[in-house]
Design an enzyme around this catalytic site. Structure first.
Site, PDB file in Angstrom:
ATOM      1  N   GLY A   1       0.816  -1.218   0.000  1.00  0.00           N
ATOM      2  CA  GLY A   1       0.000   0.000   0.000  1.00  0.00           C
ATOM      3  C   GLY A   1       0.843   1.259   0.000  1.00  0.00           C
ATOM      4  CB  SER A   2       1.705   3.712  -2.386  1.00  0.00           C
ATOM      5  OG  SER A   2       0.574   3.752  -3.259  1.00  0.00           O
TER       6      SER A   2
ATOM      7  CG  PHE B   1      -2.457   9.284   4.352  1.00  0.00           C
ATOM      8  CD1 PHE B   1      -1.688  10.426   4.230  1.00  0.00           C
ATOM      9  CD2 PHE B   1      -3.750   9.298   3.859  1.00  0.00           C
ATOM     10  CE1 PHE B   1      -2.190  11.571   3.632  1.00  0.00           C
ATOM     11  CE2 PHE B   1      -4.271  10.432   3.257  1.00  0.00           C
ATOM     12  CZ  PHE B   1      -3.497  11.563   3.140  1.00  0.00           C
TER      13      PHE B   1
ATOM     14  CB  VAL C   1      -0.998  -7.818  -2.334  1.00  0.00           C
ATOM     15  CG1 VAL C   1      -0.797  -9.010  -1.410  1.00  0.00           C
ATOM     16  CG2 VAL C   1       0.295  -7.035  -2.492  1.00  0.00           C
TER      17      VAL C   1
ATOM     18  CD  GLU D   1     -14.585  17.361   3.196  1.00  0.00           C
ATOM     19  OE1 GLU D   1     -13.877  17.912   4.042  1.00  0.00           O
ATOM     20  OE2 GLU D   1     -14.262  16.299   2.643  1.00  0.00           O
TER      21      GLU D   1
ATOM     22  CG  ASP E   1      -8.581   3.805   6.566  1.00  0.00           C
ATOM     23  OD1 ASP E   1      -8.266   4.494   7.550  1.00  0.00           O
ATOM     24  OD2 ASP E   1      -9.118   4.276   5.541  1.00  0.00           O
TER      25      ASP E   1
ATOM     26  CB  ALA F   1      -4.894  11.107   6.923  1.00  0.00           C
ATOM     27  CD  GLN F   2      -1.764  13.436  11.754  1.00  0.00           C
ATOM     28  OE1 GLN F   2      -0.996  12.762  12.422  1.00  0.00           O
ATOM     29  NE2 GLN F   2      -1.328  14.371  10.941  1.00  0.00           N
TER      30      GLN F   2
HETATM   31  C1  LIG Z   1     -13.032  10.623   0.239  1.00  0.00           C
HETATM   32  C2  LIG Z   1     -12.242  10.507   1.517  1.00  0.00           C
HETATM   33  C3  LIG Z   1     -12.021  11.631   2.288  1.00  0.00           C
HETATM   34  C4  LIG Z   1     -11.275  11.538   3.464  1.00  0.00           C
HETATM   35  N1  LIG Z   1     -11.060  12.671   4.212  1.00  0.00           N
HETATM   36  C5  LIG Z   1     -10.287  12.599   5.298  1.00  0.00           C
HETATM   37  C6  LIG Z   1      -9.973  13.768   6.043  1.00  0.00           C
HETATM   38  O1  LIG Z   1     -10.433  14.861   5.718  1.00  0.00           O
HETATM   39  N2  LIG Z   1      -9.142  13.636   7.119  1.00  0.00           N
HETATM   40  C7  LIG Z   1      -8.612  12.437   7.488  1.00  0.00           C
HETATM   41  O2  LIG Z   1      -7.842  12.374   8.444  1.00  0.00           O
HETATM   42  N3  LIG Z   1      -8.914  11.310   6.825  1.00  0.00           N
HETATM   43  C8  LIG Z   1      -9.724  11.369   5.737  1.00  0.00           C
HETATM   44  N4  LIG Z   1     -10.009  10.230   5.040  1.00  0.00           N
HETATM   45  C9  LIG Z   1      -9.508   8.945   5.537  1.00  0.00           C
HETATM   46  C10 LIG Z   1      -8.054   8.751   5.171  1.00  0.00           C
HETATM   47  O3  LIG Z   1      -7.838   9.047   3.822  1.00  0.00           O
HETATM   48  C11 LIG Z   1      -7.679   7.305   5.495  1.00  0.00           C
HETATM   49  O4  LIG Z   1      -7.862   7.119   6.869  1.00  0.00           O
HETATM   50  C12 LIG Z   1      -6.252   6.997   5.113  1.00  0.00           C
HETATM   51  O5  LIG Z   1      -6.065   7.156   3.734  1.00  0.00           O
HETATM   52  C13 LIG Z   1      -5.880   5.585   5.534  1.00  0.00           C
HETATM   53  O6  LIG Z   1      -4.593   5.306   5.128  1.00  0.00           O
HETATM   54  P1  LIG Z   1      -4.165   3.819   4.739  1.00  0.00           P
HETATM   55  O7  LIG Z   1      -2.717   3.874   4.424  1.00  0.00           O
HETATM   56  O8  LIG Z   1      -4.634   2.886   5.767  1.00  0.00           O
HETATM   57  O9  LIG Z   1      -5.009   3.490   3.439  1.00  0.00           O
HETATM   58  P2  LIG Z   1      -5.059   4.219   2.040  1.00  0.00           P
HETATM   59  O10 LIG Z   1      -4.568   5.623   2.133  1.00  0.00           O
HETATM   60  O11 LIG Z   1      -6.425   3.988   1.533  1.00  0.00           O
HETATM   61  O12 LIG Z   1      -4.019   3.414   1.163  1.00  0.00           O
HETATM   62  C14 LIG Z   1      -4.234   2.092   0.797  1.00  0.00           C
HETATM   63  C15 LIG Z   1      -3.188   1.710  -0.226  1.00  0.00           C
HETATM   64  O13 LIG Z   1      -3.213   0.314  -0.414  1.00  0.00           O
HETATM   65  C16 LIG Z   1      -3.267   0.013  -1.791  1.00  0.00           C
HETATM   66  N5  LIG Z   1      -3.922  -1.292  -1.912  1.00  0.00           N
HETATM   67  C17 LIG Z   1      -5.158  -1.647  -1.538  1.00  0.00           C
HETATM   68  N6  LIG Z   1      -5.370  -2.957  -1.758  1.00  0.00           N
HETATM   69  C18 LIG Z   1      -4.231  -3.437  -2.270  1.00  0.00           C
HETATM   70  C19 LIG Z   1      -3.812  -4.721  -2.717  1.00  0.00           C
HETATM   71  N7  LIG Z   1      -4.608  -5.776  -2.660  1.00  0.00           N
HETATM   72  N8  LIG Z   1      -2.575  -4.835  -3.225  1.00  0.00           N
HETATM   73  C20 LIG Z   1      -1.745  -3.775  -3.297  1.00  0.00           C
HETATM   74  N9  LIG Z   1      -2.079  -2.551  -2.881  1.00  0.00           N
HETATM   75  C21 LIG Z   1      -3.304  -2.388  -2.371  1.00  0.00           C
HETATM   76  C22 LIG Z   1      -4.014   1.179  -2.400  1.00  0.00           C
HETATM   77  O14 LIG Z   1      -3.766   1.276  -3.791  1.00  0.00           O
HETATM   78  C23 LIG Z   1      -3.400   2.321  -1.590  1.00  0.00           C
HETATM   79  O15 LIG Z   1      -2.152   2.671  -2.131  1.00  0.00           O
HETATM   80  C24 LIG Z   1     -10.753  10.293   3.862  1.00  0.00           C
HETATM   81  C25 LIG Z   1     -10.977   9.155   3.081  1.00  0.00           C
HETATM   82  C26 LIG Z   1     -11.713   9.267   1.910  1.00  0.00           C
HETATM   83  C27 LIG Z   1     -11.949   8.048   1.060  1.00  0.00           C
END
Ligand SMILES: Cc1cc2nc3c(=O)[nH]c(=O)nc-3n(C[C@H](O)[C@H](O)[C@H](O)COP(=O)(O)OP(=O)(O)OC[C@H]3O[C@@H](n4cnc5c(N)ncnc54)[C@H](O)[C@@H]3O)c2cc1C
Length: 475
Positions: A17-18, A20, A85, A180, A318, A329-330
């Site tokens: 995953g790339s 946050f 993956v 939003e 997440d 995100a944090q």
């Molecule tokens: C529309 C929207 C608005 C948001 N607004 C806010 C906000 O205002 N403030 C805030 O704090 N949070 C916000 N969030 C939530 C925040 O974006 C997430 O909590 C955060 O992105 C989680 O980070 P993560 O690294 O867990 O997952 P993600 O950032 O979702 O990254 C997941 C990564 O895994 C990759 N991936 C997924 N499945 C696979 C697989 N099988 N194989 C390889 N790669 C894979 C994806 O391509 C991606 O690169 C928002 C989310 C959304 C959808």
């Protein structure tokens, strides 16, 4: 540590995953004595909080999604690989990924799983066809095509009945994303597009924000929820609370109100922002270990974010469930940095037993309602209005990855917020029809062969759609 030929080898850290979580973990490993492989199904790092601005023509996709390999270009211990993956083998310590019909097996000594979450339709996945969610760049561009395309169809429609349906936009879910998005569709209709059409007045558009809960922005509650609702209503967003969606089809939605009444809303453009489901990779981990997952598919992790019985396998962002931490995100960024810090210390010889539990620093949360208006909550401090919006602006700029993205975003915001223009109003047929075309190629729906060009449009975007069918009635 040595490899198969007895040569010394650095610990291999694989990050899935790339987003946050993944990117912040990788960046923290920059000077660690390890070899990092980052595998993600997209080639970019996506700043999800600004996706709604891509969907509504304010920002381009490039401004919020820089190429991951360029972001970590100078990080010599890191290799970036595109790949979806599909398998994690905890016993063999390998990750299997697929990209463009090629399969790759990557061995690991430590694994960080940060694959995020997708949209949840609470068991009604067939709603997705007519009410897409907004999690990826593809989703946002498709939505932009659907929103602006609905106005275009309304302009050429000869039929008042069809025009009314085309100019009704429904956003399901009154959390930050729904608020939003509804706010921005209303601004498009009442500001950006005013005077641009000859046969329709975009100000006649209805923007409906629906939720089964009793308040808008329930996580903020009280004063902030009330302030957001008031502002939205002033912007002509119709708020319908205590309303459960029971069916979605090409013509609209069926909604059950608190008193049990079921009613129909005729709408062409529907957006779903009502729930999340963690990546199915969590289930794979649970099947191979003593790990448990919750109802949203999130992995119940140890205090050091590892999974039970595997101190070298971590789940962050997440996908993880720990102490009721929210999907923000944090949480993902701090989790990624925490795990990377431990791996870095352990590569230098520190023992795994010396890990201290992950501690989340709550820096607050915020949501924008419109230009010049936002709500923010930091601990017990609650702010609504212009000042909150300025803080929102500064924080989002700060966390955008890359100097270039920040500068481009600042320029785009200046034209949108201080003028009426939006620089990204282009829509293409492929944006709207791409997903359906892929479904057709993979044999999921009919080919449309022999239809007129208008009939080749998938039913979810056709203006002449027939009355609601029973085909997708929710169970
Ligand atoms: C529309 C929207 C608005 C948001 N607004 C806010 C906000 O205002 N403030 C805030 O704090 N949070 C916000 N969030 C939530 C925040 O974006 C997430 O909590 C955060 O992105 C989680 O980070 P993560 O690294 O867990 O997952 P993600 O950032 O979702 O990254 C997941 C990564 O895994 C990759 N991936 C997924 N499945 C696979 C697989 N099988 N194989 C390889 N790669 C894979 C994806 O391509 C991606 O690169 C928002 C989310 C959304 C959808």
């Amino acid at each position: 540590m040595t490899n198969e030929t007895g040569q010394p080898q650095r610990p291999r850290v694989v990050v899935i995953g790339s987003g946050f979580g993944g990117l912040f973990a990788v960046r923290k490993l920059k000077r660690a004595d390890v070899d990092v492989t980052l595998i993600a199904k997209t080639t970019h790092h996506l700043f999800q909080p600004l996706l709604y601005q891509v969907a509504t023509g304010i920002l381009s996709e490039g401004e919020i999604a820089p190429a991951t390999r360029l972001v970590v270009r100078k990080q010599e211990n890191t290799r970036v690989m595109v790949g979806d993956v599909c398998g994690i083998d905890l016993a063999a310590k390998t990750v299997t990924s697929e990209a463009m019909n090629m399969q790759t097996v990557t061995p690991f000594d430590s694994l960080i799983v940060a694959a995020g979450a997708g949209q949840s339709y609470f068991g009604n996945d067939h709603f997705a066809k007519y009410a897409p969610g907004m999690k990826t760049i593809d989703d946002a561009l498709e939505l932009r095509g659907r929103i602006l395309g609905a106005f275009e169809q309304a302009e050429i429609s000869e039929d008042d009945y069809a025009r009314e349906r085309l100019m009704t936009f429904v956003v399901v879910g009154a959390g930050p994303t729904g608020v939003e998005l509804a706010g921005q569709i209303a601004e498009l209709a009442h500001r950006t597009l005013v005077g641009a059409f000859r046969r329709i007045d975009t100000r006649d558009a209805r923007v409906i924000l629906l939720d089964g809960a009793d308040t808008v922005l329930p996580v903020y509650g009280g004063k902030l929820s009330a302030s957001a609702a008031k502002k939205l209503e002033k912007m002509n967003v119709e708020i319908q609370l205590g309303a459960m969606v029971t069916n979605v089809n090409r013509d609209g939605l069926s909604v059950k109100d608190r008193d049990g009444t079921v009613r129909e809303i005729r709408s062409q453009c529907k957006v779903w922002s009502a729930g999340v489901q963690a990546s199915p990779l969590g289930k794979q981990l649970a099947e191979q270990s003593d790990t448990e997952i919750d109802r949203a598919g999130r992995v119940l992790v140890n205090p050091d974010l590892s999974i039970p019985g595997h101190s070298n396998v971590f789940v962050i962002g997440d996908m993880m469930a720990l102490d009721d931490l929210p999907g923000l995100a944090q949480v993902a960024m701090q989790g990624g940095e925490y795990v990377a810090k431990n791996l870095k210390a352990e590569a230098k010889g520190r023992s795994v037993d010396e890990r201290t539990p992950f501690k989340y620093w709550d820096k607050g949360s915020m949501a924008t309602i419109s230009r010049f208006n936002a709500v923010a909550k930091v601990g017990k401090i609650e702010i609504a209005g212009f000042f909150a919006w300025v803080i929102w602006l500064a924080i989002h700029l700060m966390y955008l990855v890359g100097y270039r993205s920040r500068l481009a975003t600042l320029l785009s915001w200046s034209t949108t917020f201080f003028g009426r223009g939006r620089g990204q109003m282009t829509i293409t047929v492929q944006q709207v029809l791409g997903r359906t075309a892929i479904d057709r190629l993979t044999g999921k729906v009919g080919t449309g062969h022999g239809d007129s060009p208008a009939q080749q449009l998938p039913p979810e975007v056709r203006a002449d759609a027939a009355p609601p069918s029973e085909e997708h009635a929710a169970s």
